[in-house]
Write a protein that holds these residues in place. Structure first.
Motif, PDB file in Angstrom:
ATOM      1  N   ARG A   1      23.051  31.400  15.814  1.00  2.10           N
ATOM      2  CA  ARG A   1      24.213  30.674  16.348  1.00  2.10           C
ATOM      3  C   ARG A   1      25.211  31.622  17.000  1.00  2.10           C
ATOM      4  O   ARG A   1      25.721  31.349  18.091  1.00  2.10           O
TER       5      ARG A   1
ATOM      6  N   GLU B   1      26.464  31.883  20.956  1.00  2.00           N
ATOM      7  CA  GLU B   1      27.865  31.802  21.366  1.00  2.00           C
ATOM      8  C   GLU B   1      28.217  32.874  22.386  1.00  2.00           C
ATOM      9  O   GLU B   1      29.161  32.708  23.165  1.00  2.00           O
TER      10      GLU B   1
ATOM     11  N   ASP C   1      26.627  27.260  27.491  1.00  2.00           N
ATOM     12  CA  ASP C   1      27.000  26.177  26.587  1.00  2.00           C
ATOM     13  C   ASP C   1      26.153  26.300  25.325  1.00  2.00           C
ATOM     14  O   ASP C   1      25.004  25.847  25.302  1.00  2.00           O
TER      15      ASP C   1
ATOM     16  N   ARG D   1      26.011  24.751  22.669  1.00  2.00           N
ATOM     17  CA  ARG D   1      25.531  23.490  22.088  1.00  2.00           C
ATOM     18  C   ARG D   1      24.292  22.984  22.812  1.00  2.00           C
ATOM     19  O   ARG D   1      23.539  22.170  22.269  1.00  2.00           O
ATOM     20  N   HIS D   2      24.089  23.433  24.033  1.00  2.00           N
ATOM     21  CA  HIS D   2      22.908  23.064  24.815  1.00  2.00           C
ATOM     22  C   HIS D   2      22.267  24.334  25.374  1.00  2.00           C
ATOM     23  O   HIS D   2      22.372  24.619  26.570  1.00  2.00           O
TER      24      HIS D   2
END
Length: 233
Positions: free
Chosen positions: A206, A210, A215, A217-218
């Protein structure tokens, strides 16, 4: 061979600081002590090659101190604490820590963890690396310079920790290959995989996303294959 240098011990218990200092100075390290997170932030400079950080500190917690250190430094951080549950490990890695050692600890284990972290940091910083032709790994705007141990996104240098860098380097070296969580953990931490290590790997994935994804999240670079693992495309 490991890079001997200056280590900062951050613990509010002077007896623990004394024991760790004695162990590390006997190995040739230069040891500096701090009794709180605020004192550690004032003391820390770029010449330090490792921070040993307790979680339970007066004022700023170890996690908060770690987060503030990460705003400026990529120095390896070893959490030394009595808290050893899976959730505590995840908190430590999420805040930017590189390794976690629970009290009570053995002398050989502490020294092995310290030397391993410093050795990898020395390589990450390019210490004692002979000059050679620059080699790159590239993927969708992400460029990893293997000689300088640096990562760039559209020519802007990214601030990755040592562990994040090593995970990304491993996966970028084999684009398209599926890496299970077990494979990643055993390759990077050099120890047998156990079930509670799953969250540790997921936290680092994760955090890498970042930094490298437009993005997170995608994701379009570091993809998940549910139930199987991760791969770089």
């Amino acid at each position: 061979m490991y890079y001997s240098g200056k280590i900062l011990i951050v613990d509010d218990d002077p007896e623990i600081r004394s024991v760790v200092r004695i162990l590390l100075t006997s190995e040739g390290f230069d040891v500096v002590e701090a009794g709180s997170g605020n004192e550690a932030l004032i003391t820390l400079t770029p010449e330090f090659c490792l921070v040993i950080l307790d979680v339970m500190l007066p004022g700023l917690s170890g996690y908060e101190t770690c987060q503030k250190i990460r705003e400026t430094y990529n120095v390896p951080i070893l959490f030394l604490t009595a808290k050893g549950q899976s959730s505590d490990l995840v908190m430590g890695y999420s805040s930017g820590g590189d390794d976690y050692l629970c009290k009570p600890f053995s002398y050989p284990e502490l020294i092995a963890r310290v030397k391993g972290l410093i050795r990898r940091y020395a390589v990450y910083q390019g210490k004692n690396i002979p000059i050679e032709k620059t080699e790159y790994l590239e993927c969708k705007g992400i460029k990893l310079d293997k000689r300088q141990n640096s990562v760039y996104k559209y020519d802007e240098k990214l601030n990755l920790t040592d562990t994040e860098y090593r995970i990304l380097k491993l996966m970028m070296a084999y684009p398209g290959r599926l890496f299970s969580i077990e494979m990643i953990y055993e390759q990077i931490w050099n120890e047998p995989y156990m079930a509670d290590a799953r969250n540790t790997v997921m936290v680092f994935i994760r955090k890498i996303r970042e930094k490298i994804e437009d993005d997170p999240r995608h994701p379009e670079i570091l993809l998940t294959e549910w139930g199987k693992g991760y791969r770089i495309v």
